[in-house]
Design a protein around this motif. Structure first.
Motif, PDB file in Angstrom:
ATOM      1  N   ALA A 120       8.990  -5.130 -10.677  1.00  0.00           N
ATOM      2  CA  ALA A 120       7.606  -5.001 -11.147  1.00  0.00           C
ATOM      3  C   ALA A 120       6.804  -6.289 -10.968  1.00  0.00           C
ATOM      4  O   ALA A 120       5.576  -6.259 -11.010  1.00  0.00           O
ATOM      5  CB  ALA A 120       7.590  -4.586 -12.619  1.00  0.00           C
ATOM      6  N   HIS A 138       5.586  -5.321  -7.298  1.00  0.00           N
ATOM      7  CA  HIS A 138       5.155  -3.998  -6.864  1.00  0.00           C
ATOM      8  C   HIS A 138       4.500  -3.210  -8.001  1.00  0.00           C
ATOM      9  O   HIS A 138       4.744  -3.470  -9.189  1.00  0.00           O
ATOM     10  CB  HIS A 138       6.345  -3.215  -6.301  1.00  0.00           C
ATOM     11  CG  HIS A 138       7.012  -3.890  -5.153  1.00  0.00           C
ATOM     12  ND1 HIS A 138       6.463  -3.937  -3.885  1.00  0.00           N
ATOM     13  CD2 HIS A 138       8.190  -4.574  -5.080  1.00  0.00           C
ATOM     14  CE1 HIS A 138       7.264  -4.616  -3.081  1.00  0.00           C
ATOM     15  NE2 HIS A 138       8.317  -5.011  -3.775  1.00  0.00           N
ATOM     16  N   ASP A 139       3.679  -2.230  -7.613  1.00  0.00           N
ATOM     17  CA  ASP A 139       2.950  -1.407  -8.571  1.00  0.00           C
ATOM     18  C   ASP A 139       3.910  -0.581  -9.427  1.00  0.00           C
ATOM     19  O   ASP A 139       4.908  -0.037  -8.923  1.00  0.00           O
ATOM     20  CB  ASP A 139       1.994  -0.474  -7.813  1.00  0.00           C
ATOM     21  CG  ASP A 139       1.068   0.284  -8.739  1.00  0.00           C
ATOM     22  OD1 ASP A 139      -0.023  -0.227  -9.034  1.00  0.00           O
ATOM     23  OD2 ASP A 139       1.451   1.387  -9.179  1.00  0.00           O
ATOM     24  N   PHE A 190       4.251   3.105  -8.411  1.00  0.00           N
ATOM     25  CA  PHE A 190       5.061   3.219  -7.197  1.00  0.00           C
ATOM     26  C   PHE A 190       6.547   3.130  -7.530  1.00  0.00           C
ATOM     27  O   PHE A 190       7.364   3.887  -6.989  1.00  0.00           O
ATOM     28  CB  PHE A 190       4.674   2.123  -6.207  1.00  0.00           C
ATOM     29  CG  PHE A 190       5.544   2.080  -4.984  1.00  0.00           C
ATOM     30  CD1 PHE A 190       5.410   3.034  -3.979  1.00  0.00           C
ATOM     31  CD2 PHE A 190       6.505   1.091  -4.833  1.00  0.00           C
ATOM     32  CE1 PHE A 190       6.220   3.000  -2.847  1.00  0.00           C
ATOM     33  CE2 PHE A 190       7.314   1.047  -3.709  1.00  0.00           C
ATOM     34  CZ  PHE A 190       7.165   2.006  -2.717  1.00  0.00           C
ATOM     35  N   TRP A 236      -2.904   5.121  -3.854  1.00  0.00           N
ATOM     36  CA  TRP A 236      -3.382   3.901  -4.516  1.00  0.00           C
ATOM     37  C   TRP A 236      -2.252   2.964  -4.926  1.00  0.00           C
ATOM     38  O   TRP A 236      -2.480   1.768  -5.098  1.00  0.00           O
ATOM     39  CB  TRP A 236      -4.195   4.272  -5.768  1.00  0.00           C
ATOM     40  CG  TRP A 236      -5.371   5.135  -5.440  1.00  0.00           C
ATOM     41  CD1 TRP A 236      -6.619   4.732  -5.031  1.00  0.00           C
ATOM     42  CD2 TRP A 236      -5.407   6.561  -5.457  1.00  0.00           C
ATOM     43  NE1 TRP A 236      -7.425   5.811  -4.805  1.00  0.00           N
ATOM     44  CE2 TRP A 236      -6.713   6.957  -5.059  1.00  0.00           C
ATOM     45  CE3 TRP A 236      -4.487   7.559  -5.783  1.00  0.00           C
ATOM     46  CZ2 TRP A 236      -7.093   8.290  -4.968  1.00  0.00           C
ATOM     47  CZ3 TRP A 236      -4.862   8.891  -5.686  1.00  0.00           C
ATOM     48  CH2 TRP A 236      -6.148   9.251  -5.289  1.00  0.00           C
ATOM     49  N   SER A 237      -1.045   3.505  -5.093  1.00  0.00           N
ATOM     50  CA  SER A 237       0.049   2.685  -5.622  1.00  0.00           C
ATOM     51  C   SER A 237       1.064   2.254  -4.567  1.00  0.00           C
ATOM     52  O   SER A 237       1.941   1.441  -4.857  1.00  0.00           O
ATOM     53  CB  SER A 237       0.785   3.448  -6.734  1.00  0.00           C
ATOM     54  OG  SER A 237       1.447   4.595  -6.205  1.00  0.00           O
ATOM     55  N   SER A 248       3.326   0.573  -1.981  1.00  0.00           N
ATOM     56  CA  SER A 248       3.606  -0.846  -1.824  1.00  0.00           C
ATOM     57  C   SER A 248       4.672  -1.026  -0.758  1.00  0.00           C
ATOM     58  O   SER A 248       5.643  -0.270  -0.705  1.00  0.00           O
ATOM     59  CB  SER A 248       4.095  -1.422  -3.160  1.00  0.00           C
ATOM     60  OG  SER A 248       4.356  -2.793  -3.052  1.00  0.00           O
TER      61      SER A 248
END
Length: 293
Positions: free
Chosen positions: A41, A44-45, A48, A208-209, A211
């Motif tokens: 985390a 990354h989102d 995701f 949108w998420s 990565s």
């Protein structure tokens, strides 16, 4: 007493011990999963990561279908409630990862242990269960422990403290929804569908998420998904072997795993307030589980 008659009690005691041990191993698997998500985390989102965690769970379960039985996984009588369970699982995953981004493992778990207390209140509202005065006392004492562990007045305390509480609420909703259909659904179907619907929900956020991850990070996420899937399978087997009153308190062994992994991997040393709050919440939770009225 015949040999067969003497063997039955021994077999029953052995199953109870095995069930309790399986639950302890499952809790370590859950903490291992959360630790991997905590590490990832930072780069990354969160949505995701929730998507990837559920993706691997669904892939592993599909691969296991020839051995565990496709029908036992795919047939469900309550698709809408399964969808709601998937949404609750997404909330649980997202909020605990958000909490772990800013809080130590042990403190986060001490607060999220309030989930059974919240579940009792939700069950009263939605399932018309009526807690006794003893259970209300356990609930109030448990929330007092949460406040001790939370340390809302401590220097540096911020708005992020709401994340573990939100996780506990989402997890409590998951428990209540699971309890509502547990008598009508096969355990493997409940495991598959909650992962499947959670995957669908988090897939909506992929534009949108999404990565870019390095191969080793995909491998780490795959290991995390394996930990999560194995933990759920161990839970099913644990509850098959032993009574709920024996198995459920074993989940509080997570605080041991959280302290150990938090110290060894992240260099986190739990505070006295965290340990005291955890002890109060655990005592309240165990009393609540063992209470019959």
């Amino acid at each position: 007493m015949s040999e067969a008659g003497a063997e039955a009690p021994r077999r029953g005691r052995r199953d109870i011990v095995i069930g309790a041990l399986l639950m302890v191993v499952a809790t370590f698997c859950f903490v291992s999963l959360d630790s991997i998500l905590k590490a990832l985390a930072a780069r990354h989102d969160v949505l995701f990561l929730a998507w990837g965690r559920n993706l691997f769970q669904v892939v592993y379960l599909i691969a296991a279908m020839p051995f565990l039985g496709a029908r036992r996984m795919l047939v469900t009588r309550h698709p809408f409630i399964q969808l709601c369970r998937g949404a609750a699982l997404v909330g649980t995953t997202v909020f605990i990862v958000l909490a772990l981004k800013t809080m130590p493992l042990a403190q986060t778990y001490a607060i999220t242990f309030s989930a059974p207390l919240i579940a009792t209140i939700l069950a009263m509202i939605f399932l018309k269960e009526q807690p006794s005065l003893r259970r209300w006392a356990c609930i109030l004492a448990g929330f007092a422990g949460v406040m001790v562990a939370l340390q809302p007045t401590a220097p540096g305390a911020g708005g992020f403290l709401v994340f573990p509480l939100a996780m506990a609420l989402a997890n409590a909703g998951y428990h209540v929804l699971t309890r509502a259909i547990a008598g009508d659904e096969a355990p493997l179907a409940m495991l598959f569908h909650v992962g499947f619907f959670a995957l669908l929900i988090t897939s909506l956020a992929l534009p949108w998420s999404w990565s870019l991850m390095a191969p080793w990070e995909w491998g780490l996420l795959a290991v995390g998904g394996a930990f999560g899937t194995l933990a759920h399978l161990l839970l099913i087997e644990a509850f098959r072997r032993a009574p709920t009153a024996v198995i459920s308190p074993m989940i509080y062994s997570q605080i041991i795993a959280a302290c150990l992994i938090g110290y060894l991997v992240f260099g986190e040393v739990p505070t006295l307030a965290t340990l005291l709050g955890a002890a109060i919440v655990i005592a309240s939770g165990v009393a609540l589980i063992r209470s019959r009225g």
